[in-house]
Scaffold this motif. Structure first.
Motif, PDB file in Angstrom:
ATOM      1  N   PRO A 181       0.810  -1.224   0.000  1.00 37.70           N
ATOM      2  CA  PRO A 181       0.000   0.000   0.000  1.00 37.70           C
ATOM      3  C   PRO A 181       0.845   1.276   0.000  1.00 37.70           C
ATOM      4  CG  PRO A 181      -0.908  -1.601   1.539  1.00 37.70           C
ATOM      5  CD  PRO A 181       0.408  -2.154   1.079  1.00 37.70           C
ATOM      6  N   ALA A 182       1.971   1.261   0.703  1.00 35.13           N
ATOM      7  CA  ALA A 182       2.831   2.439   0.739  1.00 35.13           C
ATOM      8  C   ALA A 182       3.445   2.709  -0.629  1.00 35.13           C
ATOM      9  CB  ALA A 182       3.932   2.262   1.782  1.00 35.13           C
ATOM     10  N   VAL A 183       3.863   1.653  -1.312  1.00 36.01           N
ATOM     11  CA  VAL A 183       4.441   1.808  -2.652  1.00 36.01           C
ATOM     12  C   VAL A 183       3.370   2.298  -3.630  1.00 36.01           C
ATOM     13  CG1 VAL A 183       5.484   0.567  -4.600  1.00 36.01           C
ATOM     14  CG2 VAL A 183       6.276   0.143  -2.265  1.00 36.01           C
ATOM     15  N   ASP A 184       2.157   1.775  -3.495  1.00 35.66           N
ATOM     16  CA  ASP A 184       1.067   2.211  -4.373  1.00 35.66           C
ATOM     17  C   ASP A 184       0.763   3.697  -4.178  1.00 35.66           C
ATOM     18  OD1 ASP A 184       0.855  -0.364  -5.339  1.00 35.66           O
ATOM     19  OD2 ASP A 184      -0.865  -0.896  -4.082  1.00 35.66           O
ATOM     20  N   ARG A 185       0.729   4.146  -2.927  1.00 31.57           N
ATOM     21  CA  ARG A 185       0.465   5.562  -2.661  1.00 31.57           C
ATOM     22  C   ARG A 185       1.601   6.425  -3.194  1.00 31.57           C
ATOM     23  NH1 ARG A 185       1.747   9.366   1.333  1.00 31.57           N
ATOM     24  NH2 ARG A 185       0.151  10.996   1.579  1.00 31.57           N
ATOM     25  N   ALA A 186       2.822   5.965  -3.032  1.00 30.91           N
ATOM     26  CA  ALA A 186       3.968   6.719  -3.556  1.00 30.91           C
ATOM     27  C   ALA A 186       3.863   6.896  -5.063  1.00 30.91           C
ATOM     28  CB  ALA A 186       5.269   6.003  -3.197  1.00 30.91           C
ATOM     29  N   GLU A 187       3.368   5.876  -5.744  1.00 28.23           N
ATOM     30  CA  GLU A 187       3.220   5.971  -7.195  1.00 28.23           C
ATOM     31  C   GLU A 187       2.208   7.054  -7.567  1.00 28.23           C
ATOM     32  OE1 GLU A 187       2.615   3.006 -11.012  1.00 28.23           O
ATOM     33  OE2 GLU A 187       1.684   2.471  -9.105  1.00 28.23           O
ATOM     34  N   VAL A 188       1.110   7.137  -6.834  1.00 25.48           N
ATOM     35  CA  VAL A 188       0.086   8.152  -7.105  1.00 25.48           C
ATOM     36  C   VAL A 188       0.642   9.551  -6.887  1.00 25.48           C
ATOM     37  CG1 VAL A 188      -2.126   9.094  -6.316  1.00 25.48           C
ATOM     38  CG2 VAL A 188      -1.852   6.623  -6.593  1.00 25.48           C
ATOM     39  N   VAL A 189       1.314   9.749  -5.763  1.00 29.78           N
ATOM     40  CA  VAL A 189       1.810  11.085  -5.418  1.00 29.78           C
ATOM     41  C   VAL A 189       2.942  11.503  -6.350  1.00 29.78           C
ATOM     42  CG1 VAL A 189       2.857  12.503  -3.612  1.00 29.78           C
ATOM     43  CG2 VAL A 189       1.085  10.840  -3.019  1.00 29.78           C
ATOM     44  N   GLU A 209       3.518  10.492  -9.383  1.00 29.76           N
ATOM     45  CA  GLU A 209       2.973  10.767 -10.715  1.00 29.76           C
ATOM     46  C   GLU A 209       2.354  12.154 -10.755  1.00 29.76           C
ATOM     47  OE1 GLU A 209       0.224  11.070 -14.005  1.00 29.76           O
ATOM     48  OE2 GLU A 209      -0.372  11.032 -11.886  1.00 29.76           O
ATOM     49  N   ALA A 210       1.712  12.565  -9.657  1.00 24.66           N
ATOM     50  CA  ALA A 210       1.122  13.903  -9.593  1.00 24.66           C
ATOM     51  C   ALA A 210       2.205  14.980  -9.584  1.00 24.66           C
ATOM     52  CB  ALA A 210       0.243  14.013  -8.345  1.00 24.66           C
ATOM     53  N   VAL A 211       3.290  14.741  -8.862  1.00 20.54           N
ATOM     54  CA  VAL A 211       4.412  15.684  -8.861  1.00 20.54           C
ATOM     55  C   VAL A 211       4.999  15.810 -10.263  1.00 20.54           C
ATOM     56  CG1 VAL A 211       6.730  16.155  -7.982  1.00 20.54           C
ATOM     57  CG2 VAL A 211       4.970  15.278  -6.435  1.00 20.54           C
ATOM     58  N   ASN A 212       5.177  14.681 -10.926  1.00 22.96           N
ATOM     59  CA  ASN A 212       5.766  14.703 -12.268  1.00 22.96           C
ATOM     60  C   ASN A 212       4.821  15.343 -13.287  1.00 22.96           C
ATOM     61  OD1 ASN A 212       8.134  13.560 -11.340  1.00 22.96           O
ATOM     62  ND2 ASN A 212       7.512  11.472 -11.808  1.00 22.96           N
ATOM     63  N   LEU A 242      -2.937  21.843  -9.542  1.00 23.65           N
ATOM     64  CA  LEU A 242      -3.497  20.846 -10.457  1.00 23.65           C
ATOM     65  C   LEU A 242      -2.913  19.460 -10.177  1.00 23.65           C
ATOM     66  CD1 LEU A 242      -3.584  22.834 -13.826  1.00 23.65           C
ATOM     67  CD2 LEU A 242      -5.435  22.453 -12.191  1.00 23.65           C
ATOM     68  N   GLY A 243      -1.622  19.403  -9.872  1.00 28.06           N
ATOM     69  CA  GLY A 243      -1.013  18.121  -9.523  1.00 28.06           C
ATOM     70  C   GLY A 243      -1.639  17.528  -8.276  1.00 28.06           C
ATOM     71  N   ALA A 244      -1.873  18.380  -7.272  1.00 26.17           N
ATOM     72  CA  ALA A 244      -2.508  17.897  -6.047  1.00 26.17           C
ATOM     73  C   ALA A 244      -3.909  17.369  -6.319  1.00 26.17           C
ATOM     74  CB  ALA A 244      -2.552  19.013  -5.004  1.00 26.17           C
ATOM     75  N   MET A 245      -4.655  18.049  -7.185  1.00 20.40           N
ATOM     76  CA  MET A 245      -5.994  17.577  -7.528  1.00 20.40           C
ATOM     77  C   MET A 245      -5.936  16.232  -8.246  1.00 20.40           C
ATOM     78  SD  MET A 245      -8.086  19.717  -6.210  1.00 20.40           S
ATOM     79  CE  MET A 245      -9.683  19.437  -7.009  1.00 20.40           C
ATOM     80  N   ARG A 246      -4.891  16.028  -9.017  1.00 23.07           N
ATOM     81  CA  ARG A 246      -4.713  14.739  -9.696  1.00 23.07           C
ATOM     82  C   ARG A 246      -4.542  13.609  -8.673  1.00 23.07           C
ATOM     83  NH1 ARG A 246      -3.796  13.476 -14.825  1.00 23.07           N
ATOM     84  NH2 ARG A 246      -2.858  11.446 -15.276  1.00 23.07           N
ATOM     85  N   ALA A 247      -3.747  13.876  -7.645  1.00 24.48           N
ATOM     86  CA  ALA A 247      -3.543  12.861  -6.612  1.00 24.48           C
ATOM     87  C   ALA A 247      -4.799  12.668  -5.763  1.00 24.48           C
ATOM     88  CB  ALA A 247      -2.362  13.263  -5.731  1.00 24.48           C
ATOM     89  N   VAL A 248      -5.446  13.771  -5.415  1.00 25.30           N
ATOM     90  CA  VAL A 248      -6.641  13.704  -4.567  1.00 25.30           C
ATOM     91  C   VAL A 248      -7.734  12.878  -5.224  1.00 25.30           C
ATOM     92  CG1 VAL A 248      -8.587  15.130  -3.778  1.00 25.30           C
ATOM     93  CG2 VAL A 248      -6.240  15.791  -3.225  1.00 25.30           C
ATOM     94  N   ALA A 249      -7.903  13.034  -6.523  1.00 24.41           N
ATOM     95  CA  ALA A 249      -8.949  12.292  -7.232  1.00 24.41           C
ATOM     96  C   ALA A 249      -8.717  10.792  -7.166  1.00 24.41           C
ATOM     97  CB  ALA A 249      -9.003  12.750  -8.688  1.00 24.41           C
ATOM     98  N   GLY A 299      11.271  22.342 -13.656  1.00 24.49           N
ATOM     99  CA  GLY A 299      10.222  22.358 -12.648  1.00 24.49           C
ATOM    100  C   GLY A 299      10.400  21.240 -11.645  1.00 24.49           C
ATOM    101  N   THR A 300      10.162  21.551 -10.375  1.00 22.79           N
ATOM    102  CA  THR A 300      10.338  20.560  -9.313  1.00 22.79           C
ATOM    103  C   THR A 300       9.028  19.939  -8.847  1.00 22.79           C
ATOM    104  OG1 THR A 300      10.131  22.221  -7.568  1.00 22.79           O
ATOM    105  CG2 THR A 300      12.357  21.821  -8.469  1.00 22.79           C
ATOM    106  N   GLY A 301       7.902  20.587  -9.162  1.00 23.75           N
ATOM    107  CA  GLY A 301       6.624  20.101  -8.638  1.00 23.75           C
ATOM    108  C   GLY A 301       6.458  20.385  -7.153  1.00 23.75           C
TER     109      GLY A 301
END
Length: 493
Positions: A162-170, A172-175, A288-295, A473-475
């Motif tokens: 679960p931690a790795v899965d969440r890291a992937e979401v966050v 990806e949003a930063v990138n 916008l990146g944060a909204m991508r992760a939140v969704a 850009g660093t995100g």
């Protein structure tokens, strides 16, 4: 590089991959490294002794295991000294690790989950995966000679799925936010940024509304429109909404500065200072990146995002020094400097967020060079009119591994913004003293709600490679917002 990070429950030497990565911490092999060393008759320790390998953070050495089975090679990877290690150590190690594995030409590798026993399995898994995914980012969309992107699969042994899965979401949003900031300004106009937001909403089921220049003017956003009126590319006001499945614990607003290019207007920036001005919408990108992760993470909080997207250009229609502008909040503003444009667009966006019923507002902007002078290029300034909410955001940043530092919202300095012609001046004149503070004070005049202003002018864009990625850009801000919103929604980060 196209990177995929996978979690595995098995031990390091049980996962078939040509390369096994083991940590060297304080000059000694990790427990997993010692097991692998024993399995291969001391091959790792002999190389360490021969090279006098101490394992400074990011230092590495490739070891042939003389094996026909997997792994065929081991990579000694330095984690630095034993004192002072933290999750940020693991995060930076992940970024350096994927870069080194790719440099060596491997397409697949397995790594131990560094420092899991010391820092916690879940926490170390998240930091290592997030660091790897951020460190593997690259940008080359407009290079016609760009090499075909290499693929790399990284397994994390004995890690938390679960931690790795969440890291992937966050990550990806930063990138995603990094991509937006890195886009050239002729490609990412205000209208194109709005189209990207609409595509994001359609992909992930967010509510979306975009206003054109006519609707912006009709709404009474005179300060915002004044900044935009000098450009041939018209402004857009972007609104995204996320609602949880059940009753929302809180309603929070995110506001991001969306200047897709800033010349400074008639208070023209020097040519050298314009080179990075495509990044003046980094606050919008973070939102916008944060909204991508939140969704995708779906916390139990309602989130409303607002971006006033515009270009600050020069023409016969551009606004001028000494102009007096109205605003959505009804306050009048005397323009003292057309290069203090971001606060004008944000004033109307913040006032609108207030009117729409947000309980509290977080605003991110590349607002002042003064904040960079104060805190440098790696730390954002945090200003707030509500100490409790300010601490909430600061603690979210600490958990996320993003550096922010509180600066005072000194009410006494508000006198510097008083105008003899209007209610406020957009800057306090020729003096450069307290520039970051007076900019924050200006924004605070447009809401009575708890407000946190993050001045990200320093960390939003890097002109050289940094610990978690390449130049550009660093995100910055995405990870802090995600931590904040998940905590506000009662989610366990």
């Amino acid at each position: 590089m196209k990177l995929k990070v996978n979690s595995a429950r098995r031990f390091l030497d049980e996962i078939p991959a040509p390369l096994a990565v083991v940590g060297v911490w304080g000059g000694e092999l990790s427990e997993e490294g010692q097991k692998l060393d024993q399995k291969y008759q001391g091959a790792l320790s002999r190389v360490m002794e021969a090279l006098r390998f101490k394992g400074d953070l990011g230092e590495s050495a490739l070891v042939s295991l003389n094996s026909s089975a997997e792994p065929r090679f081991a990579l000694l990877f330095g984690l630095g000294k034993r004192r002072g290690v933290s999750l940020e150590t693991v995060r930076q190690a992940g970024a350096k690790l994927v870069q080194e594995v790719a440099r060596l030409g491997f397409r697949e590798a397995v790594s131990e989950t560094f420092l899991a026993e010391r820092l916690g399995k879940k926490e170390a898994s998240y930091a290592l995966a997030e660091g790897a995914l951020l460190g593997g980012y690259s940008w080359g969309r407009y290079k016609t000679t760009e090499r075909r992107a290499e693929r790399l699969r990284l397994w994390l042994a004995r890690s938390s799925g679960p931690a790795v899965d969440r890291a992937e979401v966050v990550a990806e949003a930063v990138n995603y936010a990094r991509d937006l900031v890195n886009e050239p300004p002729n490609r990412l106009t205000p209208a194109e940024l709005a189209r990207r937001a609409e595509a994001l909403a359609a992909e992930l089921g967010l509510g979306v509304e975009v206003w054109d220049e006519k609707k912006i003017r009709e709404a009474g956003m005179e300060a915002f429109y004044a900044v935009a009126q000098g450009s041939a590319n018209p402004p857009r006001f972007i609104q995204l909404t996320y609602k949880p499945e059940g009753p929302a614990r809180r309603v929070l607003a995110l506001v991001g500065k969306g200047l897709t290019f800033d010349t400074g207007g008639y208070s023209l920036k020097p040519a050298a200072d314009q080179i990075t001005m495509k990044s003046d919408m980094a606050g919008a990108a973070a939102v916008l990146g944060a909204m991508r992760a939140v969704a995708r993470l779906r916390p139990g909080v309602e989130v409303r995002a607002y971006v006033a997207a515009a270009e600050n250009m020069i023409s016969g229609q551009a606004y001028r020094v000494s102009d007096v502008l109205g605003s959505l909040a009804g306050k009048t503003i005397e323009v003292m400097n057309t290069d203090a444009e971001g606060r004008l667009t944000l004033a109307d966006a913040i006032a609108y967020a207030d009117r729409q019923g947000a309980e509290a507002i977080v605003e991110l902007s590349t607002l002042t060079g003064a904040c960079v002078v104060a805190l440098g290029e790696r730390i954002a300034g945090l200003f707030t009119n509500d100490p409790r909410f300010g601490r909430e955001v600061q603690e979210a940043a600490e958990r996320a591994g993003e550096k922010v530092w509180p600066l005072p919202l000194e009410e006494e300095y508000l006198e510097l913004l008083r105008s003899e012609t209007a209610d406020l001046k957009n800057t306090h004149g020729r003096s450069r003293a307290a520039g970051a503070i007076t900019a924050a004070l200006f924004l605070a005049q447009f809401t009575e709600k708890p407000l946190v202003h993050l001045d990200i002018a320093g960390p939003a864009y890097s002109e050289k490679p940094h610990a978690l990625g390449p130049a550009g850009g660093t995100g910055f801000g995405v990870r802090t917002l995600v931590e904040l919103l998940e905590a506000a929604g009662g989610s366990e980060a």
